[in-house]
Design a protein around this motif. Structure first.
Motif, PDB file in Angstrom:
ATOM      1  N   GLU A  34       1.067  -1.527   0.334  1.00  0.00           N
ATOM      2  CA  GLU A  34       0.209   0.004  -0.225  1.00  0.00           C
ATOM      3  C   GLU A  34       0.580   1.111   0.002  1.00  0.00           C
ATOM      4  O   GLU A  34       0.456   2.363  -0.924  1.00  0.00           O
ATOM      5  N   LYS A  35       1.948   0.920   0.856  1.00  0.00           N
ATOM      6  CA  LYS A  35       2.705   2.340   1.057  1.00  0.00           C
ATOM      7  C   LYS A  35       3.634   2.078  -0.076  1.00  0.00           C
ATOM      8  O   LYS A  35       5.159   2.575   0.717  1.00  0.00           O
ATOM      9  N   LEU A  37       7.241   3.350  -1.844  1.00  0.00           N
ATOM     10  CA  LEU A  37       7.958   4.693  -1.797  1.00  0.00           C
ATOM     11  C   LEU A  37       8.374   4.289  -3.438  1.00  0.00           C
ATOM     12  O   LEU A  37       8.772   5.485  -3.879  1.00  0.00           O
ATOM     13  N   CYS A  38       8.722   3.871  -3.901  1.00  0.00           N
ATOM     14  CA  CYS A  38       9.772   3.081  -5.091  1.00  0.00           C
ATOM     15  C   CYS A  38       9.756   2.410  -6.057  1.00  0.00           C
ATOM     16  O   CYS A  38      10.407   3.585  -7.376  1.00  0.00           O
ATOM     17  N   LEU A  39       8.442   2.068  -6.398  1.00  0.00           N
ATOM     18  CA  LEU A  39       7.375   1.853  -7.518  1.00  0.00           C
ATOM     19  C   LEU A  39       6.119   2.234  -6.938  1.00  0.00           C
ATOM     20  O   LEU A  39       5.811   2.505  -5.617  1.00  0.00           O
ATOM     21  N   PRO A  40       5.391   2.292  -8.035  1.00  0.00           N
ATOM     22  CA  PRO A  40       3.652   3.187  -7.696  1.00  0.00           C
ATOM     23  C   PRO A  40       2.937   2.113  -8.473  1.00  0.00           C
ATOM     24  O   PRO A  40       2.813   0.974  -9.022  1.00  0.00           O
ATOM     25  N   SER A  41       3.537   0.833  -7.120  1.00  0.00           N
ATOM     26  CA  SER A  41       3.171  -0.805  -7.568  1.00  0.00           C
ATOM     27  C   SER A  41       1.641  -0.682  -7.667  1.00  0.00           C
ATOM     28  O   SER A  41       0.760  -1.084  -8.119  1.00  0.00           O
ATOM     29  N   ILE A  42       0.474   0.389  -6.122  1.00  0.00           N
ATOM     30  CA  ILE A  42      -0.423   0.041  -6.693  1.00  0.00           C
ATOM     31  C   ILE A  42      -1.102  -0.304  -8.194  1.00  0.00           C
ATOM     32  O   ILE A  42      -2.052  -0.711  -8.973  1.00  0.00           O
ATOM     33  N   ASP A  43      -0.755   0.820  -8.515  1.00  0.00           N
ATOM     34  CA  ASP A  43      -1.182   1.506  -9.869  1.00  0.00           C
ATOM     35  C   ASP A  43      -1.044   0.613 -11.011  1.00  0.00           C
ATOM     36  O   ASP A  43      -1.762  -0.043 -11.794  1.00  0.00           O
ATOM     37  N   GLU A  44       0.193  -0.395 -10.745  1.00  0.00           N
ATOM     38  CA  GLU A  44       1.144  -0.977 -11.629  1.00  0.00           C
ATOM     39  C   GLU A  44       0.305  -2.526 -11.350  1.00  0.00           C
ATOM     40  O   GLU A  44      -0.521  -3.233 -12.052  1.00  0.00           O
ATOM     41  N   ALA A  45      -0.456  -2.717 -10.123  1.00  0.00           N
ATOM     42  CA  ALA A  45      -1.240  -4.141  -9.799  1.00  0.00           C
ATOM     43  C   ALA A  45      -2.817  -3.891 -10.556  1.00  0.00           C
ATOM     44  O   ALA A  45      -3.320  -4.774 -11.225  1.00  0.00           O
ATOM     45  N   ARG A  46      -3.252  -2.376 -10.443  1.00  0.00           N
ATOM     46  CA  ARG A  46      -3.887  -2.801 -11.270  1.00  0.00           C
ATOM     47  C   ARG A  46      -4.437  -2.304 -12.373  1.00  0.00           C
ATOM     48  O   ARG A  46      -4.877  -3.241 -13.209  1.00  0.00           O
ATOM     49  N   ARG A  47      -3.429  -2.243 -13.395  1.00  0.00           N
ATOM     50  CA  ARG A  47      -3.287  -2.459 -14.904  1.00  0.00           C
ATOM     51  C   ARG A  47      -2.904  -3.395 -15.426  1.00  0.00           C
ATOM     52  O   ARG A  47      -3.565  -4.140 -16.029  1.00  0.00           O
ATOM     53  N   GLU A  61      -1.759  -3.492   3.358  1.00  0.00           N
ATOM     54  CA  GLU A  61      -1.935  -2.231   3.987  1.00  0.00           C
ATOM     55  C   GLU A  61      -0.167  -2.047   5.288  1.00  0.00           C
ATOM     56  O   GLU A  61      -0.224  -2.641   5.325  1.00  0.00           O
ATOM     57  N   GLY A  62       0.107  -0.719   4.493  1.00  0.00           N
ATOM     58  CA  GLY A  62       1.140  -0.152   5.463  1.00  0.00           C
ATOM     59  C   GLY A  62       2.119  -0.505   5.129  1.00  0.00           C
ATOM     60  O   GLY A  62       3.708  -0.710   5.662  1.00  0.00           O
ATOM     61  N   ALA A  63       2.496  -1.984   4.272  1.00  0.00           N
ATOM     62  CA  ALA A  63       3.680  -2.058   3.037  1.00  0.00           C
ATOM     63  C   ALA A  63       4.252  -1.160   2.427  1.00  0.00           C
ATOM     64  O   ALA A  63       3.189  -1.020   2.029  1.00  0.00           O
ATOM     65  N   GLY A  64       5.705  -1.478   2.582  1.00  0.00           N
ATOM     66  CA  GLY A  64       6.615  -0.258   1.474  1.00  0.00           C
ATOM     67  C   GLY A  64       6.600  -1.552   0.666  1.00  0.00           C
ATOM     68  O   GLY A  64       6.393  -2.943   0.172  1.00  0.00           O
TER      69      GLY A  64
END
Length: 103
Positions: A34-35, A37-47, A61-64
């Motif tokens: 969820e958090k 900061l290195c990559l846009p993980s959630i955006d990429e996951a949704r893509r 949740e709360g994970a980097g």
């Protein structure tokens, strides 16, 4: 810089998606922090979720970025739940490797 590299890589792969259209659908597990900061993980996951039809997305949740590999989530449990056939492989392998021969 990383986002630029990911954007370029994503564009290259998206342009080649038609090459994979003959591959049958297969289950996919996508795990993102969820958090991150290195990559846009959630955006990429949704893509990626939009590409694969048989997908399960887990946002931790709360994970980097690396926290998805720690105590915040049990990745083994996620894999077992998403891919129950892996349990069968493990059981079969364990059963066959635990046999002993006496002479």
């Amino acid at each position: 810089r990383i986002e630029e590299w990911l954007d370029r890589g994503s564009l290259v792969m998206e342009s080649r998606l038609d090459e994979f259209s003959d591959i049958p659908s297969f289950p996919v597990l996508i795990v993102a922090g969820e958090k991150d900061l290195c990559l846009p993980s959630i955006d990429e996951a949704r893509r990626l979720g939009g590409i694969f039809s048989d997908r399960h997305l887990c946002v931790v949740e709360g994970a980097g970025h690396g926290s998805t590999c720690g105590s915040r989530v049990d990745l083994a449990a996620l894999l077992r739940n998403r891919f129950p056939e892996l349990l069968q492989l493990t059981t079969t392998t364990t059963s066959s490797s635990s046999t002993t021969t006496t002479t």
